[in-house]
Enzyme design. Sequence first.
Site, PDB file in Angstrom:
ATOM      1  N   GLY A  57       0.825  -1.205   0.000  1.00 18.87           N
ATOM      2  CA  GLY A  57       0.000   0.000   0.000  1.00 18.87           C
ATOM      3  C   GLY A  57       0.856   1.251   0.000  1.00 18.87           C
ATOM      4  O   GLY A  57       2.081   1.188   0.182  1.00 18.87           O
ATOM      5  N   ASP A  58       0.229   2.385  -0.300  1.00 21.27           N
ATOM      6  CA  ASP A  58       0.895   3.690  -0.241  1.00 21.27           C
ATOM      7  C   ASP A  58       2.023   3.845  -1.259  1.00 21.27           C
ATOM      8  O   ASP A  58       3.010   4.526  -0.997  1.00 21.27           O
ATOM      9  CB  ASP A  58       1.430   3.966   1.181  1.00 21.27           C
ATOM     10  CG  ASP A  58       0.332   3.848   2.207  1.00 21.27           C
ATOM     11  OD1 ASP A  58      -0.779   4.319   1.938  1.00 21.27           O
ATOM     12  OD2 ASP A  58       0.572   3.258   3.286  1.00 21.27           O
TER      13      ASP A  58
ATOM     14  N   LYS B  37      -0.294   5.080  -5.928  1.00 21.64           N
ATOM     15  CA  LYS B  37      -1.220   4.625  -6.984  1.00 21.64           C
ATOM     16  C   LYS B  37      -2.119   5.759  -7.435  1.00 21.64           C
ATOM     17  O   LYS B  37      -2.418   5.907  -8.612  1.00 21.64           O
ATOM     18  CB  LYS B  37      -2.129   3.491  -6.460  1.00 21.64           C
ATOM     19  CG  LYS B  37      -1.400   2.247  -6.057  1.00 21.64           C
ATOM     20  CD  LYS B  37      -2.359   1.238  -5.438  1.00 21.64           C
ATOM     21  CE  LYS B  37      -2.855   1.626  -4.073  1.00 21.64           C
ATOM     22  NZ  LYS B  37      -1.864   1.558  -3.001  1.00 21.64           N
TER      23      LYS B  37
ATOM     24  N   LYS C 259      -1.536   8.973  -7.384  1.00 21.44           N
ATOM     25  CA  LYS C 259      -0.799   9.927  -8.196  1.00 21.44           C
ATOM     26  C   LYS C 259      -0.613   9.431  -9.629  1.00 21.44           C
ATOM     27  O   LYS C 259      -0.809  10.166 -10.593  1.00 21.44           O
ATOM     28  CB  LYS C 259       0.584  10.158  -7.553  1.00 21.44           C
ATOM     29  CG  LYS C 259       1.274  11.376  -8.077  1.00 21.44           C
ATOM     30  CD  LYS C 259       2.752  11.314  -7.941  1.00 21.44           C
ATOM     31  CE  LYS C 259       3.286  11.685  -9.294  1.00 21.44           C
ATOM     32  NZ  LYS C 259       4.497  12.467  -9.281  1.00 21.44           N
TER      33      LYS C 259
ATOM     34  N   ASN D  28     -10.469   2.766   4.016  1.00 22.51           N
ATOM     35  CA  ASN D  28      -9.093   2.431   4.444  1.00 22.51           C
ATOM     36  C   ASN D  28      -8.056   3.020   3.491  1.00 22.51           C
ATOM     37  O   ASN D  28      -6.898   3.178   3.859  1.00 22.51           O
ATOM     38  CB  ASN D  28      -8.903   0.908   4.567  1.00 22.51           C
ATOM     39  CG  ASN D  28      -9.341   0.118   3.343  1.00 22.51           C
ATOM     40  OD1 ASN D  28     -10.001   0.647   2.454  1.00 22.51           O
ATOM     41  ND2 ASN D  28      -8.998  -1.156   3.310  1.00 22.51           N
ATOM     42  N   ALA D  29      -8.444   3.315   2.258  1.00 22.54           N
ATOM     43  CA  ALA D  29      -7.496   3.869   1.282  1.00 22.54           C
ATOM     44  C   ALA D  29      -7.271   5.354   1.538  1.00 22.54           C
ATOM     45  O   ALA D  29      -8.159   6.051   2.020  1.00 22.54           O
ATOM     46  CB  ALA D  29      -8.035   3.667  -0.134  1.00 22.54           C
ATOM     47  N   GLY D  30      -6.082   5.808   1.186  1.00 20.70           N
ATOM     48  CA  GLY D  30      -5.793   7.242   1.259  1.00 20.70           C
ATOM     49  C   GLY D  30      -4.941   7.606   0.070  1.00 20.70           C
ATOM     50  O   GLY D  30      -3.743   7.349   0.068  1.00 20.70           O
ATOM     51  N   HIS D  31      -5.552   8.160  -0.959  1.00 21.36           N
ATOM     52  CA  HIS D  31      -4.811   8.486  -2.179  1.00 21.36           C
ATOM     53  C   HIS D  31      -4.576   9.991  -2.247  1.00 21.36           C
ATOM     54  O   HIS D  31      -5.494  10.766  -2.506  1.00 21.36           O
ATOM     55  CB  HIS D  31      -5.571   7.965  -3.405  1.00 21.36           C
ATOM     56  CG  HIS D  31      -5.652   6.462  -3.430  1.00 21.36           C
ATOM     57  ND1 HIS D  31      -6.245   5.747  -4.429  1.00 21.36           N
ATOM     58  CD2 HIS D  31      -5.188   5.537  -2.545  1.00 21.36           C
ATOM     59  CE1 HIS D  31      -6.135   4.446  -4.167  1.00 21.36           C
ATOM     60  NE2 HIS D  31      -5.514   4.300  -3.021  1.00 21.36           N
TER      61      HIS D  31
ATOM     62  N   ARG E  12     -23.547 -12.909   3.609  1.00 24.35           N
ATOM     63  CA  ARG E  12     -24.891 -12.573   3.107  1.00 24.35           C
ATOM     64  C   ARG E  12     -25.773 -11.889   4.140  1.00 24.35           C
ATOM     65  O   ARG E  12     -26.976 -12.052   4.166  1.00 24.35           O
ATOM     66  CB  ARG E  12     -25.570 -13.817   2.514  1.00 24.35           C
ATOM     67  CG  ARG E  12     -24.868 -14.257   1.249  1.00 24.35           C
ATOM     68  CD  ARG E  12     -24.897 -15.715   1.038  1.00 24.35           C
ATOM     69  NE  ARG E  12     -24.231 -16.426   2.106  1.00 24.35           N
ATOM     70  CZ  ARG E  12     -24.179 -17.756   2.198  1.00 24.35           C
ATOM     71  NH1 ARG E  12     -24.772 -18.477   1.298  1.00 24.35           N
ATOM     72  NH2 ARG E  12     -23.537 -18.330   3.179  1.00 24.35           N
TER      73      ARG E  12
ATOM     74  N   GLN F  47      -5.180  -0.280  -1.766  1.00 25.74           N
ATOM     75  CA  GLN F  47      -4.371  -1.262  -1.055  1.00 25.74           C
ATOM     76  C   GLN F  47      -3.328  -1.860  -2.015  1.00 25.74           C
ATOM     77  O   GLN F  47      -2.891  -1.168  -2.911  1.00 25.74           O
ATOM     78  CB  GLN F  47      -5.243  -2.360  -0.411  1.00 25.74           C
ATOM     79  CG  GLN F  47      -6.044  -1.871   0.784  1.00 25.74           C
ATOM     80  CD  GLN F  47      -7.250  -1.049   0.379  1.00 25.74           C
ATOM     81  OE1 GLN F  47      -8.075  -1.463  -0.414  1.00 25.74           O
ATOM     82  NE2 GLN F  47      -7.353   0.131   0.925  1.00 25.74           N
TER      83      GLN F  47
ATOM     84  N   GLY G 127      -2.829   8.479   9.997  1.00 29.87           N
ATOM     85  CA  GLY G 127      -1.801   9.315  10.605  1.00 29.87           C
ATOM     86  C   GLY G 127      -0.687   8.512  11.266  1.00 29.87           C
ATOM     87  O   GLY G 127       0.210   9.079  11.889  1.00 29.87           O
TER      88      GLY G 127
ATOM     89  N   LYS H  91       8.811   7.764  -6.047  1.00 25.00           N
ATOM     90  CA  LYS H  91       9.608   8.293  -4.929  1.00 25.00           C
ATOM     91  C   LYS H  91      11.105   8.026  -5.064  1.00 25.00           C
ATOM     92  O   LYS H  91      11.807   7.834  -4.063  1.00 25.00           O
ATOM     93  CB  LYS H  91       9.059   7.757  -3.598  1.00 25.00           C
ATOM     94  CG  LYS H  91       7.607   8.218  -3.342  1.00 25.00           C
ATOM     95  CD  LYS H  91       7.115   7.893  -1.970  1.00 25.00           C
ATOM     96  CE  LYS H  91       6.887   9.127  -1.142  1.00 25.00           C
ATOM     97  NZ  LYS H  91       6.150   8.886   0.108  1.00 25.00           N
TER      98      LYS H  91
ATOM     99  N   ASP I 247      13.155  10.163  -5.798  1.00 27.42           N
ATOM    100  CA  ASP I 247      13.808  11.355  -5.250  1.00 27.42           C
ATOM    101  C   ASP I 247      14.161  11.168  -3.773  1.00 27.42           C
ATOM    102  O   ASP I 247      15.161  11.704  -3.291  1.00 27.42           O
ATOM    103  CB  ASP I 247      12.901  12.578  -5.423  1.00 27.42           C
ATOM    104  CG  ASP I 247      11.514  12.357  -4.831  1.00 27.42           C
ATOM    105  OD1 ASP I 247      10.914  11.298  -5.108  1.00 27.42           O
ATOM    106  OD2 ASP I 247      11.032  13.232  -4.082  1.00 27.42           O
TER     107      ASP I 247
END
Length: 447
Positions: free
Chosen positions: A12-13, A16, A18, A38-41, A146, A221, A299, A328, A330
């Site tokens: 994850g992270d 994706k 970007k 749960n995702a943080g894009h 179900r 994810q 966080g 990344k 850089d």
Amino acid sequence: MTVTVVVGAQFGDEAKGKITDYLAADARYVVRTGGGPNAGHSIHLAEGSVVLHQLACGVLRHGVTGVSGPGMVIDPFRLEEEIRELEGKHLLKGTILLSERAHVLLPIHQIEDAWEEEVRSAASPKGGVGTTRTGIGPAYADRAGRWGIRMADLARPAILSERLDLLYASKGHLKGLPPKDELQTRLVEVGGRLAPMIRATEPLLWEAIANGENVILEGAQSALLDVDFGTYPYVTSSHPTSAGALMGSGIPPQELDEVLGVTKAYCTRVGAGPFPTEVGGEVGEYLQREGHERGATTGRLRQVGWLDLVLLRYVAKLNGFTSLAVTKVDVLGGFDEVPVAVQYVTPHGDTLTDYPPAIAEDLAGVQPVYQKFPGWPKFNERLKERLRTDGAHALPSTLRRFLAFVAQETQVPVEYVSFGADRDDTLWLGRGAPARSAGADLPAWSG
Ligand code: IMO
Ligand code: MG
């Protein structure tokens, strides 16, 4: 016309969001195919920055529709907040659609997620998964069991009421649940507000593909968090693989053209679970600081480590990557040497190169063997500007060698390199023609 799936190749992270945002410039639809809040894009635009959790990043572009697809578990209340934030920042440019088949993630699931983590931790010191506590596991469990409620149900109060009765009957072990009637009222209200966006989304995608339009499936994810193929049980509860993206969108396999794996030039993980190449100490702190490695959703500080080619080779095969995006680069600028794990040695002395042990504890026990590469210079503004204007020719030669090695070792061409958070900090190296097995036929700059 292409259907492209963007898959996270690590834990994850990987940026994706970007990379998907970069590709979305030419797309008609961008579809989130799994997961939920749960995702943080994180997307950084000249007009401002935003973290998308449940919306596909296509919503940031004029003329693009962002679909929150059928494979997702959607928290409608948080979704409304996300939409409000985007509107407030004047960043909502595209259209939002929500699949009527997506499951509704309820406040009950969040309570249950926290309860499950407590039960696990109380049973064993290493029991906790370290979830994002957003309710993902219980929402998918209810889907498979179900007991679930779907977006389409929100417009049908009588059916919704019956389903909620059933669901509440299955949750006797939980304390502090909202009264059923109160939750029902809130769900009907939020369903009413979201109704104009709730649709049958598969036929729209089939039609777009038939009309030759570009569709991107935006993975959330990562393959190593896949409930079957990841580091079980330290995984999420969905299928963040290329196969999962098809299930999570309703697009059939023969329509898929490209599978783009996104990997950082190093590696991070947040939450519990094995991480063979983890580094601590000063180097680890440097990577955390320089890479801003703090969870966009929770966080939490991310654990950091070196690129792991054993896992990357495995994930490349599992997903059928046709190309890679390495992000990344850089952050590693200025290191004398950049280590890359090329194989593992097990406690029994066996060597593993492209398939990790199925048991998480065994993966935690391997010893990575590193190959070290000469580092590349720090990425100052001048180098970035040269990359933006001159393209791949401006890549430092040591970084080229590193990328060529990754391509050769995974048998997947590196097509994109990302060297910063901004929209224009992504470099297209060209198609790694002629084929996916063309490690040697690297992008334009190699020959
Ligand atoms: P993006 O899309 C990083 C991790 C959690 C935990 C495990 C299970 O931003 O890459 P869950 O709440 O899904 O049941 O947690 O999976 N996890 C992520 N880590 N980025 C994510 O999404 C993640 N989604 C889940 O930290 O270890
Ligand atoms: Mg994340």
